[in-house]
Design an enzyme around this catalytic site. Structure first.
Site, PDB file in Angstrom:
ATOM      1  N   GLU A 194       1.045  -1.217  -0.021  1.00 11.91           N
ATOM      2  CA  GLU A 194       0.048  -0.195   0.091  1.00 11.91           C
ATOM      3  C   GLU A 194       0.872   1.388  -0.137  1.00 11.91           C
ATOM      4  OE1 GLU A 194      -3.050  -0.383  -0.744  1.00 11.91           O
ATOM      5  OE2 GLU A 194      -3.054  -2.533  -0.587  1.00 11.91           O
TER       6      GLU A 194
ATOM      7  N   HIS B  80       1.694   2.086  -3.415  1.00  6.98           N
ATOM      8  CA  HIS B  80       0.396   2.635  -4.221  1.00  6.98           C
ATOM      9  C   HIS B  80       0.600   4.179  -3.565  1.00  6.98           C
ATOM     10  CE1 HIS B  80      -1.776  -0.284  -6.183  1.00  6.98           C
ATOM     11  NE2 HIS B  80      -1.631  -1.184  -5.152  1.00  6.98           N
TER      12      HIS B  80
END
Ligand SMILES: [Zn+2]
Length: 499
Positions: free
Chosen positions: A264, A267
């Site tokens: 994450e 991202h």
């Protein structure tokens, strides 16, 4: 009115659409992270209202008129013109959807989602079958409405990975299949590494600070984001100055949280790396899901599953888990992070066999969209393909055809972007290694800033100014080349399994 004045009006219009969309994203984040149970019903309508307003703004006559003028203007800068072209394409697409169709699709999806939930709970595909069949029909209707060449799947793929087609993916996945089968045979001929810390419990509170420290090491900006817990980890953003991540913690496996934090985080670095002055414009938005996934996987796999990364961060594990890590080495964690075992569940798969999970979904999606297989026959087909490619017997629909949420949302064409992400990641990391001298020793020293800056400069800052293929060629000198991924896997698994 001059074209520059019109451009300013267009820009302002897009910024207002972004305001509404990102406000919805805040509510969504809150729903996943904070909201009390009873809030769900009213939250649903709040989100629907905001989505409705954003849609109205994005198909307004005013925006259409500005775009019609600007798309033919010859006095805009290159970036401005590209923004206008992207927006015009998007506008034309949005206009193809009638209100009645949008409502019908939304209702079909809601109904299918509930049916899928119930079917998964009872592990009974039959409860989902009719709704899935309705979804396939409405998605085919959508493909007709959007228009396509050769295969209806192309219209759907394009929504997640602009430019991707069956003609592009078929040979790509064929190559991946052959190579992954070969590499898996090599792995299977070797002993599994012994992981001394397997089976031990890892206190949840002690895991949390490790995730935070790793995000800091990656240069995730905590002044433009935060991390929370949620049952399914995700990244969301409200512009590039507020990019939030979530994670989950598994007491039985600390690498679960660690890899999800890094994933994450990757991202999030992409979103934080978009330029704030491009807020709301195509140049301030990510290119495609495949490119987004390339950023998460580059960090999670190419960096976070490397020996150098664990040589640097093993002491962190020892610091928080001195007893559990007794007698272990960085090498053990490296082995554990790269163990290859064919399994049933996509999201638990290792870096190699993961692509069989995608390949199977890709084959099935193509088949149901051409109706060459009946929806009723999906569980049987699924189970047959899992046995064929992964050698695993699927014990139940819940652990088989019903495991993923995507189809219940009508998201056909989404899965291939996961594999594309891994392949782009390998290629970008390979290029970074060529351009940043001593990258591996920097990772070993915990100095991840040069890599983050390289990604900012070469990938993030451009937003949608280039297509996925254009950017790949610009940065690496060639289009997507799966051989780079295969070479990377071969080398790494060779180090783990000794071949
Ligand atoms: Zn991801």
């Amino acid at each position: 009115m001059s074209n520059q004045t019109k451009y300013e009006l267009y820009k302002n219009h897009l910024e207002r659409i972004a305001d509404v969309r990102y406000s919805g994203a805040v509510l969504n984040w809150d729903q996943e992270v904070n909201m009390p149970k009873k809030g769900a019903a009213q939250r649903g309508r709040q989100l629907a209202t905001l989505a409705g307003i954003a849609h109205e703004l994005s198909v307004s006559e005013e925006l259409g008129a500005l775009l019609e003028d600007l798309v033919n203007a010859n006095d805009l800068g290159a970036v401005q013109l590209k923004n206008v072209q992207e927006s015009y394409q998007d506008y034309t697409k949005q206009k193809k959807y009638s209100k009645a169709f949008v409502e019908k699709m939304s209702m079909t999806i809601t109904k299918a989602f509930h049916a899928w939930n119930a079917a998964k709970k009872e592990s009974n595909f039959a409860l989902f079958q009719q709704d899935l069949s309705d979804l396939v029909d409405i998605k085919l209707e959508e493909a007709e409405l959007l228009g396509y060449e050769n295969h209806p799947y192309n219209a759907l793929l394009d929504q997640y990975e602009p430019g991707a087609t069956v003609a592009f993916l078929d040979p790509l996945f064929e190559g991946v299949k052959t190579n992954c089968v070969r590499l898996l045979e090599k792995v299977n001929s070797k002993q599994q590494p012994v992981i001394p810390f397997k089976g031990k419990k890892f206190d949840k509170d002690a895991q949390w600070p490790i995730g935070i420290k790793l995000l800091e090491q990656m240069q995730y900006d905590f002044e433009a984001g935060r991390q929370d817990l949620s049952s399914h980890p995700f990244t969301t953003n409200f512009g590039s100055l507020d990019v939030r991540v979530t994670t989950r913690i598994n007491e039985d496996d600390p690498l679960d949280m660690i890899s999800s934090c890094i994933h994450e985080g990757g991202h999030a670095l992409y979103e934080q790396g978009l330029l704030p002055e491009n807020y709301g414009l195509p140049s301030g938005e990510y290119i495609s899901l495949g490119v987004h996934e390339s950023q998460s996987r580059l960090w999670e796999n190419n960096v976070g599953r490397s020996l150098e990364f664990w040589q640097c961060n093993f002491p962190l594990m020892q610091q928080y888990f001195p007893k559990e890590m007794e007698g272990c080495t960085a090498q053990d964690v490296f082995h554990s992070a790269n163990e290859v075992t064919p399994s049933l569940i996509r999201i638990q798969a290792d870096e190699l066999t993961y692509h069989f999970h995608i390949l199977i979904r890709y084959e099935i999606e193509k088949a149901i969209l051409t109706k060459s297989v009946k929806v009723a026959d999906l569980p049987a087909l699924w189970n047959e393909l899992y046995l064929k490619y992964l050698g695993v017997k699927v014990p139940s629909d819940a652990q088989g055809v019903l495991q993923d949420i995507h189809w219940s949302h009508g998201s056909f064409g989404y899965f291939p972007t996961y594999s594309l992400g891994s392949f782009y990641a390998a290629q970008y990391f390979n290029q970074a290694e060529k351009e940043i001298s001593g990258l591996k020793s920097m990772i070993k020293a915990g100095n991840l800033l040069p890599l983050k800056q390289w990604l900012n400069q070469n990938i993030h800052q451009y937003g949608k100014q280039y297509s996925a293929d254009e950017l790949c060629r610009k940065v690496t000198g060639e289009s997507l080349n799966v051989a780079v991924f295969m070479q990377y896997m071969e080398e790494k698994l060779g180090r783990v399994y000794g071949f």
